[in-house]
Structure formats: C-alpha cells, structure tokens
Enzyme design. Structure first.
Site, short mmCIF file in Angstrom:
data_model
loop_
_atom_site.label_atom_id
_atom_site.label_comp_id
_atom_site.label_asym_id
_atom_site.label_seq_id
_atom_site.Cartn_x
_atom_site.Cartn_y
_atom_site.Cartn_z
N GLY A 42 0.84 -1.19 0.00
CA GLY A 42 0.00 0.00 0.00
C GLY A 42 0.87 1.24 0.00
N CYS A 43 0.27 2.38 -0.36
CA CYS A 43 1.03 3.62 -0.47
C CYS A 43 1.49 4.12 0.90
CB CYS A 43 0.21 4.68 -1.19
SG CYS A 43 -1.47 4.89 -0.55
N TYR A 44 0.56 4.20 1.87
CA TYR A 44 0.96 4.63 3.21
C TYR A 44 2.01 3.68 3.80
CZ TYR A 44 -2.98 8.00 3.54
OH TYR A 44 -3.86 9.04 3.36
#
Lengths: 340, 340, 340, 340
Positions: free
Chosen positions: D151-153
């Site tokens: 995921g990006c976070y």
C-alpha cells in the site's frame, strides 16, 4: 424594527448556501424556512456542519403548505423548471419572488423553449418579471413582484457593455466575450469530470457557440443598443472556487479607452458595487467573496481593438449577492445591507 | 554508440531545469556542463535536491573556458541579452546553439531593439538563425547551426494558424488570440505578486496590447500568409504550474470547421506530437509534462466565427521540449527521443 | 451611539489587512488611522485595490504624532521588536493596546530573549499584559489595557487541551501536536520558496523541534495543568491560503473520547465560536473566513491514544478575529460583533 | 531483444493509468492488453485522450479468454476481491502476477477477512505471495510468481522504520505515524466530497484509528523487529494531486538522529531510489512523478522524540512505480528501467 420574513427554496446548492451566509449578515431579515427536495427532513447541521448559524433548521419540501404563509419574500435557487412551477404559487399568496434560475430571463417564449428544452409552465408571468441587473433596472425592480435574477456570465458581460452600447461609444458588431469562471459555476453535481484531481491544474473551454447564457447576453445587449447585437461568447472553467473574468474584444478604429472609462464613471456614479479601474489591470481574487464588479479598458492601437475586462464573484454579484441587492431595492432597504 | 556531449547555460531557471529532466531521459546525449551566474560554484544538490540525477554537478560560470571545448551542442536558457552575447562564442568553436531566449527570433533588428529595449550585440547572426518551430521549419533546422527556439505563446498560436493561412482557408483579418498560461511562464523571480497566496485562487490578464510575443506571432503569421497579418493577443495567468491554452477567434462567413480539421490532419500527417482533436474539447491537463499539442475547431454560426483552441505545456513544447526536438532534428536523431 | 475610534499599526501585512476587513463589518468602531513603514504616504487604493472600503486612506508612519491622540484602542500587527517599542507609547496616552505580535506572550523574559533573540524593550509591561485567549482569560481581558494576542498555532492547540489538563482527564506526558497551516501564516515576504510554483502541489514540515510557538504552547499548558507540560510540536505548510489543522496525540490507557467531548461541551457551554463536533471529522474549509474553532476526539483502542483534531482560520481566530473578539470584551461590546 | 509481453487489469483507474505511462517508457516491455469492466469494448482514445500512446487499444473484459495466453506478466490494479479471484487464473497459466490490491498483503487470513470484510477466495495463495517492498524483500521477489505490491501509506512508513527496528536503534513503543496523502489516493469515484470545490483549499483527517493500512504497517514493523509493534497511524488528505508525506514520532531518551541517518545510509547503500536527506527538510514536490523516497530525521531534545519524515509519490513508489520495479527484479531487468 420588525424583520422581514424570507424563505430560501433550493438551499442545499452552492447558490442557496451562499444566500444563507449573506442573509445571516443582513440585519433586517429573518430566514424562516429552507427547502431541499433531495435533503428534505434532514437537519442542516447534518448536511453541512459549516453552516453553523443554521444548524437547527430542517430542510422541508416545496410540498409543505406552511412555507406559503406568513412570508414576505422568497428566493428560488431551484432548477429552471421547478422555478417556473413554484413562482406563481408564491406570487398568488402575495409573496415577492426573486428567482435565481433562468425561468423568467428570456422574454421570448419560443427562444426560451428552444434553449432550455422544456415547455414553459408560467409563460404568462414572463412579461411581468423584471430582469434583476440592479444597476440597470433599479426603478423597475422597486415595483416588481417577480425578479429574474441574471446569470453569472451575463452579469459580468452586461455591466461594462450596456453603457457603451446605450451611448453608442462602441459599435455592436464583432464583439467577442471570452469568459473564465470558477468551478462553483457548474453547481453541486457528483461526476468524474468534477473530481478534484480532474479539475486541479486544469483549464478548458466548454459549450463553445452553444452556451445558454449567450441568448440572455444578446437579449440585453440588443435592448441597450435598441437594435440587434450578436456577441460571441466562450465560457471556460478555471481551477478556482469562485469568480468570473471576462475579456471582451470590441473593434474600434479609434482609441476610445479614455472615453469608455469616463462614460462608465458617469453612468455608474454613486453605485456602491461598481469599481472603474484605471491603473494597471484588476485581478480575480479582489472580487472573491464580495458583491463588487471591477472593470477596466485598454486600447490596442495596432489591431484596433478595445479590450475590456470585467470581474465578479459568480456566487455573489453573479447570483446570491445580486439577489439580496434586488431584495433590498424591492423593500426599500439600504442597498448594501448584508453585502457590505 | 558514442553519446553527444551537450551543455546547458542558465540551468537554474525553470526552462533550464526542465531541459535537464528531458536530457536525462535521452539515450543519446550526455550533459557535460551546467552554467548559472547566480549559483556559480554551487553544487546542484545544494540548489535543488529534486534534481536527483545531477546532484554531483557544480554550476559553472559562462566565463569558464572549458565549456567552449569538446561539446557538440549547447542550450541557452539565458536572459535575452546574455544569449545574444553567448551565441557567437559557441558558434565560433563549431558548437551548435539552440537558444531559448528571444535574441534571434525577430528578423527585423529595429523591431527587436524597440521591443526588447537593448542594442542587439549579434545582429549579424539573426539572418543565419532558424526559427525553431519544428513542424514548420524542419528542413531548415536540419542544416542550421543556430536555432531561435520559439516563445511559448507563439508556439501555441502558430501551430494551428499557419496551415490555415498558408492554404488561405482563413482570412488574415481580425484574428484574436486570447491566451492563458500557467505560472511557470513568468520565470523564477522573487516578488510579492508571485507569492503563492497572491496567485492561488486568482487569475488575471497582463501586458494587454503590448506583450513581446505579439510581434513574434505576427512575423510568423505574415510569413505563412505571405502578406501582413496583425492578430490581437492577450495573455493571462492561470493558477496552475504549467500549460498554455489559446482560444483563437477568426471571422468566417462560412462554416469551415470541418475543412480546418481536415487541413490540419493533412498538413500534420505523421507528426508525432500534433493531436487534431475532433471530439468535444481538449483539456489543459492532457498536455502537462508532454511535448504534445492538442488543437480543435468549432464554428459559431450565429456570430460567424471560427473558434480554435490550441494547448501545449509551456515548459515542454513551449520551451525545453521543442528545444530537444530541434536538437534531435539537427543531429539526425529520432525526433521523439527523450520526448516520448 | 458614538463609535469607538481605533487604529491599526502594520496594516499592510496579511493579519493587518484581515483586521481591516473585520473592522469594516463592525458596527461600533471607526478606523481612524493605518500605519505602514514600508508604504508610508502611499494611498491604500494604490497598494491594494481590493481593500475597497479603505481606498482613500493613506498609510502613515508610526512617527506621526497624531496617531497617539484621540484614539480608544490600537491593534499592533507589527514585527515583535516594533511592538515592544510601540506598546508603551500608546498605553501612556491611555490607549488600550491589542498586540498581535509575540512581544508580550511569554511571561519569562529570559525565555523570551532566548527564543526571539533580541533584548525586550518593555519587559516591565509583560507582567501587566493579559494573554488574549478569549475563552480562557475573558475575566482578565475585561480589565486589561494590554493584550498579548495568542499565536495561531497556540490558539488551535490550547483550546482543546486546556480543559482536559485543568480537569486532569488527560495526563501531561508525551503529548504530540502535529500541526498544518495555510500559507498566509508565513506573512508577506518575497522570496523564492514563497512563489506559487514552489508551494503549489507541495507540502512540507519546517522548524521541527525549534518553532517559536512551542514555548508559548507549553507555558499555557503548564499553567492550565498547574505543573510542567512539555508537548512536542511540529508545524507543516499546506498549499492553501488559510487555516490551521492540528492533530494531537495523547496517550491514555482508557477510552476517554466520550468524557473528553462531554468536558468540552460543559467547559465551553454558551461560547459562540467553539464547535464540539461529535459526528465524523471536521474539515479545514469549514472554518475558513470564520472565527470558529471546531474540535473533535477519537480514541484508538489498539494503540491507546486519544486523537484530537482542532481547526481554526489562522488569520481570523488565529490572529485578527480573536484580536477583535478581545477588543469587544475589553470595551463591553457584544462579543460576536464584527465576527458574526 | 524480444520484449516482455505484459497486460494491465483495471487500466482505467488512477494506478492503472500511471502504470501505462511508466510501461510506455520501459524499453523491454510491450503492453498487450488492457482490461476494464466498466469500460469494456471502449477505445482508450475515447475514454482518456491524454493517454496518447494507447489511443488504439480497446479495453477488454477479464472474461476475455485471450488475455490468459501468450503473456509474461500481468499487473492487477483491481478491487481487492477481484484480484483475489483473478490471480490464480493467471498463475495457473504460468503468468507472473503483480497485484496492486491488498488481496495478498496480510499474512493472517482471519485478520484479512476482518479488515477487508469478505471471504478470501484464494487464501491458499497468501503464503506464496511475496510482499513487494523491493528494498526489503528483493531476494524473495526475484524468485516470486505472485507479488503483493505494498500500500502507499505502508511504503512511506516502512522504508524509514524497518532498518531502525531491525537494528534496534529505536524501541517499538509509542510510534506515531501522522500521514498526509494527495487526492489520487482515494481512487476514481464520483461523489460530492470528491468534487474540486469540496477538496480545494481544504484538508482533513479520515479513518482515524481504523484505516486498513494500519494492520499492514504493523505486520511488517513486527516482522522487522521480530516482536509485536503497534504503531498509531492517522491518514489525512491534502489538496494536491499526488504524494504522501509521513511525519513519524518515536520516543527516544537520547539524541539518535545522527545514528539513524548513518544506519539508513548503510542499510540503503547503492539503492537507486532511496535519498537520505541530511540538510534541512525535504519537500513533497520533490518526489512527484518519481519513484524516489526522501527520508530525514531530527531529534527534539526537549520532548525526547526522534522525528522522521518520509516522502513518496503515492501513485509511483506507492503503487505503479514500485510494481514495475518489482517486475524488473522478477525478470532480471535493470531495476531502474522505465523509472529513470
């Protein structure tokens, strides 16, 4: 002093919400109802927590009988067709109507029906409506029961052009209006092109040659000139919340910039919201959140064009602000009340 | 394969930095020096940490002798006067020059000196420079040693208009170019009007009637038409980083939109960066960070105007991208190399 | 009723300009002078045409003797050192002073001089100044002659935390304030990092561990807790014009979110500008252009943290709005006057 | 050299479109199909004219049999549940799968089903999937057939924290991750909160305490520490197109900033995309449109916190860029190919 009792129909759109903010600052009005068909029975506080002064209001439907009683004036921020249907109901009860839709702006019913693509349900009222461009029709507005509040683009284009056409300082031919509007002009509708990431860092033209505000503009230009005027009009969308910037090209063999500025100053003398700007060029941000109009003119010797710029906030002078200005005129209230 | 050795003069401005990014993606060039008078002896990594591929370069001054040796081509992203002085030094060493300033764009020295307000130091080179509008002057560019890379506004206005004037599909009279540019067009200078809070949510016109790109546009339009053309040109600033959107009005008694689209398609057949757009209207965001040009045309029956829109990224096709495109043409490299 | 006569010193910065807009809406004040050293003798209309209600004012210097006569209150929107020098001059003439700088905020002179890096010229006044966090110090403000108007970040952090520390619902250890501010917080200064293109589409932290608002926050937290509190504070800049959003982390073994919301509601009962928000999470745009404070609390079971968010407009509740709120309290005017 | 044949499933969302742009720059891949259930049988040129290099592609459905033939690798930019269903179909044909959804990221099936609220259709594949944080799992990625792209976070939080937990330079307690993401992180869905006017000039927190990326972050932190880590995580939305900025608070009695920077430099030595930043603080705009990660660390003596910032582009290193980086590793291609 007893406050005027006013209602707002269609109070969950951007123009309706702007009206609520302005009316809260107005010392002589009391908002007594808000309608919203899409949010009926919803508390305003649940719909938009930023409308802090209306948290305890509940949206009602236009079907609600009580809204037609004991009210002095009503603002219609409804879809065009809904406005055409609603206006007579209020007028029949002696309630003054300020309609922000286009329902009563075009004086020709056939033209209206061609442009807006539905049969006009209150055609008989069109001739009684006054076009609410306050600075131009103030005397008629004082006596009116039904105001057709002007469109945002027309307001920005008409205010500089009408005095010039009336005085024949400019000729009516080959006028070009290249207009740029903030995003709020498109209204509150959820779609992919309206998403932040689609509009941010973007800019585009739309409705070239066919925008609905073109006949409205040309109706009023022709009326001012007392002869047919057919200006070109191209709208664009800016990646900003609010504001309209119109760049207007008018062919002229002579340098009439000074004459234009003088004519405006005389024509608009004493007007509280009109700013004739002689130094450099005005900026869109100056008019944001205000009812002011800035206008300026430059002559281009080489190409023999007068270039006029005209700036307003589309939600204020282009919609809710001018609506309240008109209400003030209709009821004999100080014209700047609520509008600073 | 041995890579070309290229230098970038003025590599700390926005156009220079864009050049660096493009050249990094170019498989057949090696950047061998960067100059910056304001940052000489500064490491690029200390000036702009985002230029990660150039962290270990150090800016040198134009005084540095070594930059005139062992180089195949040089890009000048310098102030106009500095370019006029620098170009002959490189040319004398047999180094090809692509100048992004206006120094060699106007073929008339008196006009140049009137517009740019300084005496041209290399007037004798002007007649040898080729105007680098790649799609129009490709054959001349192949043989050129000195390229006058076009201005950003001119690039966006000329590409749609030149084929129409050459073919006489349009008349040369009363053409109006209403152009809107992203903020990067103004360059890297610290002042109050350039602050974020001043430009954000803002929009304005500037240099009406007197912008320096007007004579450049009209020189090239006249050349295409083989007769005098004097188009009006009004630039505006958009609150976005990059992009130019030109809305162009051309009087025409007949509906020539289809003819115009066909002419463009034929004229620009096989061009890798020209996009003739027939469906709806193109958007500024589509060209950001690309060397593409989108153009589209609509006819307004009622006002008898052809309305053309033309979109580019001002830093790419309007500056650094077209400069690299020209370099590719000059050196026989695939024209899209580094530009995708 | 006779209006209060007020002056604004430093009226060409962002906080000063916001003051002018608020005072114009205030029914009981008359602005009698504006000072600006950098623009002295300049007409406001020439400096900022958007301040339409002040077009005919001319900025004067603080040297001008007349500004110390016949005035009821003065707002100082000056640099810290200039405020320290100016305050006694007004106080000596019996003029009440509301200082928007930090000159009188820190009660410890040695700490002040360490943080602000200059010798305090009016150290004797510090003990007489009242910290103008209206909701907390209202009784003292009523009697004050000199108000140290709070910083923007401190206002957003203190209003939610003070009631919780006073009531000991939370412990004072390991509190973290991660704050995000709109661009206007940095003031009107021309430099490269402030340019639109540098800040647009950007975000960053600054002054980590060393921002000047940290000692101000901790002074007031300690005072509320009656014991030493040392909260961490990290400011960031948002690419928006205005607003502060503080996300505050407070370790807590138990779920105290409900208790926190109840405590706030009780503590701030009847407060016109405090909005305790129990549904979902508040948004920065809701407070723009208002004097409102939104606060909300959520408990994270898994990590045993209470997470509080607190939102204000940095130019209004964080500066000019709170200054006018304090003036209203000092002069017995309705507290919301001019602030809706 | 023969190019790899790759397909993109879900190519009409923001991550899918970013993949297309990156793959176009990749010299060793050929895109052979694009799927989109919502746009099946639509030409890409009709859907998004800005994807100029894919104008002649037509979106096909996942039902189309031919997409499972004669392909080397496939990227899944699909909803989580669709990915879980699609992955085995490709794997069974010997096609390597890089999944950008969360379907294979959490190693605990019960936790996955609790967080994502549907029964996992390919639970047996979870143990075979490699978590595609390239810098950490490169050796496993080389041999993998199925990549769970992070995921990006998580990408922004894990890259700075993993080396510090592995080396025990920091303790695992009370870590707080305050993260701010650009708008594209929410995906392409049409709703009122996503409109330009709602997000522009706005900022807010969401999913406090309950965001789906929290278990993903803590799974990987615990794995690095070889013990349970439970960091707090609060996401916010920034009014920018792209980028994630994570501010991370780690209690530490001693000043370990220098040690942290040294550890990162050693751990990430030779990594082409990791930028350890020792001077001042990095800015979000530096990573836009790049696969780079900037990280920096400051110690706050007074509050005894190490404060780390970590910046990525959520669509590139946080999604499509890292996916291509993983593909390069899986197929023995130079790791930076297509990613500069």
């Amino acid at each position: 002093m007893k406050k005027m009792r006013v209602g707002v129909c269609g109070a969950s759109g951007y123009a309706g919400m702007e009206l609520l903010k302005i009316l809260k600052r107005h010392s002589q009005t009391e908002v007594v109802f808000l309608t919203s068909e899409s949010h009926k029975n919803v508390k305003v506080g649940d719909f938009d927590p930023s409308l802090v002064d209306y948290q305890d209001f509940t949206y009602v439907s236009m079907e609600e009988e009580s809204i037609y009683q004991n009210v002095d004036a009503v603002f219609l921020a409804l879809p065009h067709e809904a406005s055409a249907l609603a206006a007579p109901k209020f007028l029949n009860k002696g309630i003054k109507v300020i309609d922000l839709s286009a329902a009563f702006r075009l004086r020709s019913i056939p033209l209206f029906e061609k442009v807006y693509k539905f049969k006009h349900h209150s055609a008989e009222l069109v001739s009684k409506a006054v076009y609410g461009l306050t600075e131009i029709y103030r005397e008629e507005i004082k006596k009116a029961n039904l105001i057709a509040n002007p469109g945002c683009y027309p307001t920005s284009a008409l205010l500089p052009l009408i005095p010039l056409l009336k005085s024949k300082i400019i000729a009516p031919d080959h006028i070009i209006i290249d207009a740029k509007s903030g995003f709020s002009g498109r209204g509150r509708k959820a779609d992919i092109p309206g998403l932040f990431i689609e509009m941010n860092e973007n800019f585009y033209a739309y409705g070239i040659a066919g925008h609905r505000h073109k006949p409205e503009i040309n109706q009023e230009l022709s009326s001012a000139f007392e002869g047919k005027v057919t200006a070109a009009f191209t709208p664009h969308v800016l990646p900003v919340d609010r504001g309209i910037f119109s760049t207007i090209y008018i062919p002229s063999k002579e340098n009439i910039a000074g004459q234009v500025l003088d004519e405006w100053e005389q024509f608009y003398q004493g007007e509280p919201f009109i700013r004739i700007y002689r130094k450099d060029l005005p900026q869109l941000k100056w008019v944001a959140h205000t009812n002011n109009v800035f206008m300026s003119a430059v002559y281009d010797e080489e190409t023999q064009n007068l270039i006029v710029v005209s700036l307003i906030d589309n939600l204020v002078k282009g919609a809710a602000g001018q609506a309240v200005q008109n209400m003030n005129v209709m009821f004999g209230i100080e014209e700047t009340e609520g509008l600073r």
